[in-house]
Design an enzyme around this catalytic site. Structure first.
Site, short mmCIF file in Angstrom:
data_model
loop_
_atom_site.label_atom_id
_atom_site.label_comp_id
_atom_site.label_asym_id
_atom_site.label_seq_id
_atom_site.Cartn_x
_atom_site.Cartn_y
_atom_site.Cartn_z
CB CYS A 84 -0.95 0.00 1.19
SG CYS A 84 -1.85 -1.55 1.38
CG HIS A 136 -2.50 3.99 5.30
ND1 HIS A 136 -2.39 3.95 3.93
CD2 HIS A 136 -2.56 2.68 5.71
CE1 HIS A 136 -2.41 2.69 3.52
NE2 HIS A 136 -2.51 1.90 4.57
CG HIS A 138 -6.51 0.54 0.80
ND1 HIS A 138 -5.53 1.18 0.06
CD2 HIS A 138 -5.84 -0.06 1.83
CE1 HIS A 138 -4.35 0.98 0.60
NE2 HIS A 138 -4.51 0.24 1.69
#
Length: 404
Positions: free
Chosen positions: A163, A296, A331
């Site tokens: 990520c 995040h 995401h």
């Protein structure tokens, strides 16, 4: 002294818009892209929410000015749409000879296509029919195809660090510029939704069956998304010499790896804290200079506690406004760092703080809560953008207003 690194172009596509302007409009209208898939053949089709780009693969090919999709995966096509906008935004004409790097990030690569023929590999009656997909599986395939189409040849590479991938791509591009190896770097990432990632995260019990609720006491996991985003980075002297429109400065960055656990951050947020602290120190700014943190904020049980504790540790009682825009885009994994870096640029340009959607209740572990309302006419000069990946790979960027 190393030259400053300027952001002179941006381009993106996500579930909330097919370009930067549409993404900004959706953010301003607080319009989420979360819903259910139209294009993936999965048993979870009507069960697990995702943030899917609202175009078929064939439509994406047309948007990328390609006559057909043969050899081009959805991952590649998303990247081509976004990078074309970024180059146009920077005023870069085809055939320019400025030494340029392409640093591309992806974690699924061509999995969106190869997974469709997975069982053909085991079927002797279909031997060889799947071979045309094999070359597209590697993440580097989409990078090379994007490089070929855009004509970027000086330096081309792929980053895959979960990520944090495209945030690390931006760091790498900035380092190449500061070391004098290239004058310009086009950095970002592209990621398509796949059954592989949906099933994988679901097996980790990390996906919420409701729309994700970052930094909320009732959060229960993330929602996956897809998209692509690229930023054009240039050395200061080049940008000024050619009269480029400077959107912002990439003033600081840091990557840390705490290696606490394969899929979970340290409970106290040690890696996140150090990444933010060191990035801020590199930028020459202090904690008092930060107006917004694009966290995040995956809405998973572990991440939000860890990141929240890191914020409190770094800023003490004066944590700046913060929010997770994953409640808009889902995401997007390898593309998340670049998408959220562009949102950080927009926050600076528009003097705007984006809301953390679906929030209802403060987390019991933290003393802080995210922004839940759109805030406009709020001067934003410095933003920290966080991207934290599996394996404890933590990336923080400091994006600053261009002061001339």
């Amino acid at each position: 002294m190393a030259e400053r690194v300027f952001i002179t172009g941006v381009g993106m596509i996500s579930a909330i818009g097919e370009n930067v302007a549409e993404n900004l409009r959706s953010l301003r209208l607080q319009r989420s892209g979360l819903g259910y898939t139209q294009y993936i053949d999965t048993r979870h089709r009507d069960v697990l929410p995702v943030a899917e780009v609202k175009h078929s693969t064939e439509e994406l090919a047309a948007m990328a000015d390609l006559p057909d999709v043969e050899g081009y995966t959805r991952t590649t096509l998303l990247g081509l749409v976004a990078i074309r906008e970024a180059l146009a935004s920077a005023g870069i004409a085809p055939g320019e000879t400025v030494p340029t790097a392409l640093i591309n990030a992806s974690t699924v690569g061509g999995m969106c296509d190869t997974e469709k023929v997975y069982f053909d590999i085991l079927d002797p009656q279909k031997e060889g029919t799947f071979l045309r997909y094999i070359d597209t599986l590697d993440c580097a395939d989409c990078t090379q195809r994007i490089a070929d189409i855009t004509g970027i040849r000086d330096y081309v590479t792929t980053i895959s660090t979960a990520c944090s991938s495209s945030a690390n791509a931006l760091m790498y591009g900035a380092r190449l510029i500061q070391q004098g190896l290239v004058d310009r770097a086009v950095c970002g990432g592209t990621e398509a939704l796949t059954r592989f990632t949906i099933n994988g995260f679901n097996s980790l019990k990390n996906i919420d069956k409701q729309f994700c609720r970052p930094f909320d006491q009732q959060r229960n996991g993330l929602n996956l998304g897809e998209g692509a985003a690229y930023l054009v980075l240039e050395r200061e002297s080049l940008a000024l010499a050619r009269g480029a429109r400077v959107l912002a400065e990439l003033s600081g960055w840091c990557n840390t790896n705490e290696a606490f656990h394969p899929t979970a951050p340290s409970p106290e947020g040690n890696g996140a804290y150090e990444a933010m602290r060191a990035a801020l120190a590199m930028s020459g700014r202090t904690t008092d200079d930060v107006q917004y943190v694009n966290v995040h904020g995956t809405a998973t049980l572990n991440n939000d506690v860890s990141e929240g504790r890191a914020l409190q540790r770094l800023f003490g009682r004066n944590v700046p406004k913060f929010s997770s825009t994953k409640s808009f885009t889902g995401h997007t994994l390898a593309a998340a760092g670049a998408i959220e870096a562009i949102f950080s640029v927009l926050a600076i340009q528009q003097d705007m703080i984006f809301p953390n959607l679906h929030f209802s209740e403060k987390m019991e572990e933290l003393d802080i809560t995210p922004e839940t309302q759109l805030t406009e006419e709020y001067p934003v000069r410095n933003v920290i953008s966080n991207s934290f990946g599996f394996g404890g790979n933590n990336a923080s960027l400091v994006i600053s207003k261009y002061e001339g």
